[in-house]
Design a protein around this motif. Structure first.
Motif, PDB file in Angstrom:
ATOM      1  N   TYR A 124       1.646  -1.475  -7.023  1.00  0.00           N
ATOM      2  CA  TYR A 124       2.031  -2.332  -5.920  1.00  0.00           C
ATOM      3  C   TYR A 124       2.695  -3.784  -6.262  1.00  0.00           C
ATOM      4  O   TYR A 124       2.129  -4.399  -7.331  1.00  0.00           O
ATOM      5  N   ALA A 125       3.410  -4.334  -5.477  1.00  0.00           N
ATOM      6  CA  ALA A 125       4.153  -5.694  -5.498  1.00  0.00           C
ATOM      7  C   ALA A 125       3.579  -6.586  -4.261  1.00  0.00           C
ATOM      8  O   ALA A 125       3.939  -5.831  -3.263  1.00  0.00           O
ATOM      9  N   SER A 126       3.398  -7.812  -4.591  1.00  0.00           N
ATOM     10  CA  SER A 126       2.984  -8.686  -3.292  1.00  0.00           C
ATOM     11  C   SER A 126       4.341  -9.368  -2.987  1.00  0.00           C
ATOM     12  O   SER A 126       5.132  -9.866  -3.676  1.00  0.00           O
ATOM     13  N   ASP A 127       4.513  -9.289  -1.390  1.00  0.00           N
ATOM     14  CA  ASP A 127       5.752 -10.498  -0.902  1.00  0.00           C
ATOM     15  C   ASP A 127       4.768 -11.297   0.127  1.00  0.00           C
ATOM     16  O   ASP A 127       3.499 -11.004   0.229  1.00  0.00           O
ATOM     17  N   ALA A 128       5.465 -11.762   0.970  1.00  0.00           N
ATOM     18  CA  ALA A 128       4.959 -12.634   1.966  1.00  0.00           C
ATOM     19  C   ALA A 128       4.392 -11.877   3.179  1.00  0.00           C
ATOM     20  O   ALA A 128       3.291 -12.626   3.753  1.00  0.00           O
ATOM     21  N   LEU A 129       4.471 -10.833   3.317  1.00  0.00           N
ATOM     22  CA  LEU A 129       4.111  -9.836   4.352  1.00  0.00           C
ATOM     23  C   LEU A 129       2.802  -8.906   3.805  1.00  0.00           C
ATOM     24  O   LEU A 129       2.163  -8.424   4.712  1.00  0.00           O
ATOM     25  N   GLY A 130       2.398  -8.878   2.777  1.00  0.00           N
ATOM     26  CA  GLY A 130       1.591  -8.066   2.140  1.00  0.00           C
ATOM     27  C   GLY A 130       1.970  -7.342   0.679  1.00  0.00           C
ATOM     28  O   GLY A 130       2.363  -8.257  -0.199  1.00  0.00           O
ATOM     29  N   GLN A 131       1.634  -6.124   0.653  1.00  0.00           N
ATOM     30  CA  GLN A 131       2.174  -5.362  -0.222  1.00  0.00           C
ATOM     31  C   GLN A 131       3.071  -4.335  -0.390  1.00  0.00           C
ATOM     32  O   GLN A 131       2.851  -3.444   0.643  1.00  0.00           O
ATOM     33  N   LEU A 132       4.261  -4.061  -1.130  1.00  0.00           N
ATOM     34  CA  LEU A 132       5.042  -2.974  -1.215  1.00  0.00           C
ATOM     35  C   LEU A 132       4.827  -1.890  -2.296  1.00  0.00           C
ATOM     36  O   LEU A 132       4.462  -2.459  -3.400  1.00  0.00           O
ATOM     37  N   HIS A 133       4.383  -0.877  -1.904  1.00  0.00           N
ATOM     38  CA  HIS A 133       4.181   0.258  -2.712  1.00  0.00           C
ATOM     39  C   HIS A 133       5.546   0.621  -3.652  1.00  0.00           C
ATOM     40  O   HIS A 133       6.528   0.889  -2.783  1.00  0.00           O
ATOM     41  N   TYR A 134       5.264   1.197  -4.690  1.00  0.00           N
ATOM     42  CA  TYR A 134       6.622   1.806  -5.496  1.00  0.00           C
ATOM     43  C   TYR A 134       6.031   2.655  -6.616  1.00  0.00           C
ATOM     44  O   TYR A 134       4.924   2.560  -6.906  1.00  0.00           O
ATOM     45  N   ALA A 135       7.243   3.604  -6.924  1.00  0.00           N
ATOM     46  CA  ALA A 135       7.025   4.249  -8.381  1.00  0.00           C
ATOM     47  C   ALA A 135       8.022   3.902  -9.178  1.00  0.00           C
ATOM     48  O   ALA A 135       8.954   3.760  -8.650  1.00  0.00           O
ATOM     49  N   GLU A 136       7.963   3.902 -10.316  1.00  0.00           N
ATOM     50  CA  GLU A 136       8.964   3.837 -11.379  1.00  0.00           C
ATOM     51  C   GLU A 136       8.756   4.286 -12.664  1.00  0.00           C
ATOM     52  O   GLU A 136       7.568   5.125 -12.906  1.00  0.00           O
ATOM     53  N   ALA A 137       9.980   4.705 -13.352  1.00  0.00           N
ATOM     54  CA  ALA A 137       9.687   5.529 -14.540  1.00  0.00           C
ATOM     55  C   ALA A 137      10.828   4.950 -15.454  1.00  0.00           C
ATOM     56  O   ALA A 137      11.982   4.498 -15.058  1.00  0.00           O
ATOM     57  N   GLY A 138      10.730   5.040 -16.635  1.00  0.00           N
ATOM     58  CA  GLY A 138      11.757   4.663 -17.597  1.00  0.00           C
ATOM     59  C   GLY A 138      11.852   3.219 -17.972  1.00  0.00           C
ATOM     60  O   GLY A 138      10.935   2.230 -17.629  1.00  0.00           O
ATOM     61  N   ALA A 139      12.926   3.077 -19.053  1.00  0.00           N
ATOM     62  CA  ALA A 139      13.007   1.401 -19.308  1.00  0.00           C
ATOM     63  C   ALA A 139      14.487   1.314 -19.542  1.00  0.00           C
ATOM     64  O   ALA A 139      15.140   2.345 -19.758  1.00  0.00           O
TER      65      ALA A 139
END
Length: 291
Positions: A8-23
């Motif tokens: 999760y990443a936080s912004d002004a409205l709460g938290q945004l969920h995400y998935a990531e892979a790689g570099a």
């Protein structure tokens, strides 16, 4: 197989969920309504050897916070800027599919310093430059979230819930599963679609209304980033004629590409072709993309 990490990443409205892979270079993936990061799970491992691929759950969808108010495509794009800030990303490539191409266009138009290269992808109905024609083409997709009387889903709770159940049934039992084709994979895809529908169906109507209100032609004309309009063509939409070149013609630095796809299942069934097109446009080496 590259592991997919969720957070999760936080912004002004709460938290945004995400998935990531790689570099590597950051690549933001923005999907269609009402899909979440699950929409991109087949694509993430193909991109991971080359980029840091990040699939975000848009506000109101998946496990992210609710929709911004007042609601608009530009307001969702503003959440993506805060998402970049939360992850420490100054500038990223952006790929948007269907609803995602509208959010990506607004992001690139309003915050040009945050977008490196841009891919606007979708089936033909999603790429009409003219608002009225695009909205008419989107109407069949929107219809599944409306009552039989044609009004937005609101009011009587039982009628609303019945409509949701009937729509979920079509997601749970796709045509391919009914004819017994590749049942294990088809069930997995239907499960992912059904989960996303249940998590996001209440946001679908306001998101569609925001998309209907967006002047896509005006937005793309302001985009400075080198861009690819990736048109996913189907026999079902052949009567529209190709729209990618028309949309790209309004842009300053755009090219087009077409990929014939299976109707409504491109991300699941032709993932490697989409990965090839995306990484080639980004001028990045394709590493093990077909494994």
């Amino acid at each position: 197989m590259t592991a997919i990490q969720r957070a999760y990443a936080s912004d002004a409205l709460g938290q945004l969920h995400y998935a990531e892979a790689g570099a590597g270079p950051a690549l933001l993936l923005i999907g269609e309504t009402p899909r979440s990061h699950r929409f991109f799970e087949p694509l993430l491992p193909l991109l991971a050897p080359t980029v840091r691929a990040i699939a975000v759950d848009l506000p109101g969808l998946g496990n992210s916070h609710g929709l911004p108010q007042p609601m608009s495509v530009r307001a969702i794009a503003a959440c993506m800027v805060e998402f970049f800030d939360a992850l420490g990303i100054e500038r990223a490539h952006v790929f948007g599919m269907h609803t995602g191409n509208k959010v990506a266009a607004a992001l690139a138009a309003d915050w040009p310093e945050r977008v490196d290269r841009l891919v606007l992808a979708g089936q033909t109905h999603s790429l009409f430059p003219e608002t009225e024609r695009r909205n008419a083409a989107l109407a069949p997709s929107f219809a599944r979230y409306r009552t039989a009387a044609g009004e937005p889903i609101e009011g009587d709770a039982l009628r609303e819930w019945l409509r949701t159940k009937l729509t979920l049934d079509t997601t749970w039992w796709p045509d391919a599963l009914l004819v017994g084709r590749e049942s294990a994979r088809t069930i997995a895809n239907a499960e992912a679609r059904s989960i996303d529908f249940l998590l996001g169906w209440r946001s679908a109507v306001p998101i569609y209304h925001a998309v209907f209100a967006l002047d896509l032609a005006e937005a793309v004309a302001r985009i400075e980033a080198p861009s690819l309009v990736l048109e996913l063509t189907t026999p079902q939409e052949g009567h529209y004629g190709l729209q990618g070149e028309r949309l790209a013609g309004l842009m300053k630095h755009a090219m087009t590409q077409t990929i014939p796809v299976t109707f409504l299942a491109a991300m699941e069934e032709q993932t490697a072709e989409i990965a090839d097109a995306l990484l080639t446009f980004l001028n990045l080496e394709i590493i093990n993309v077909h494994q």
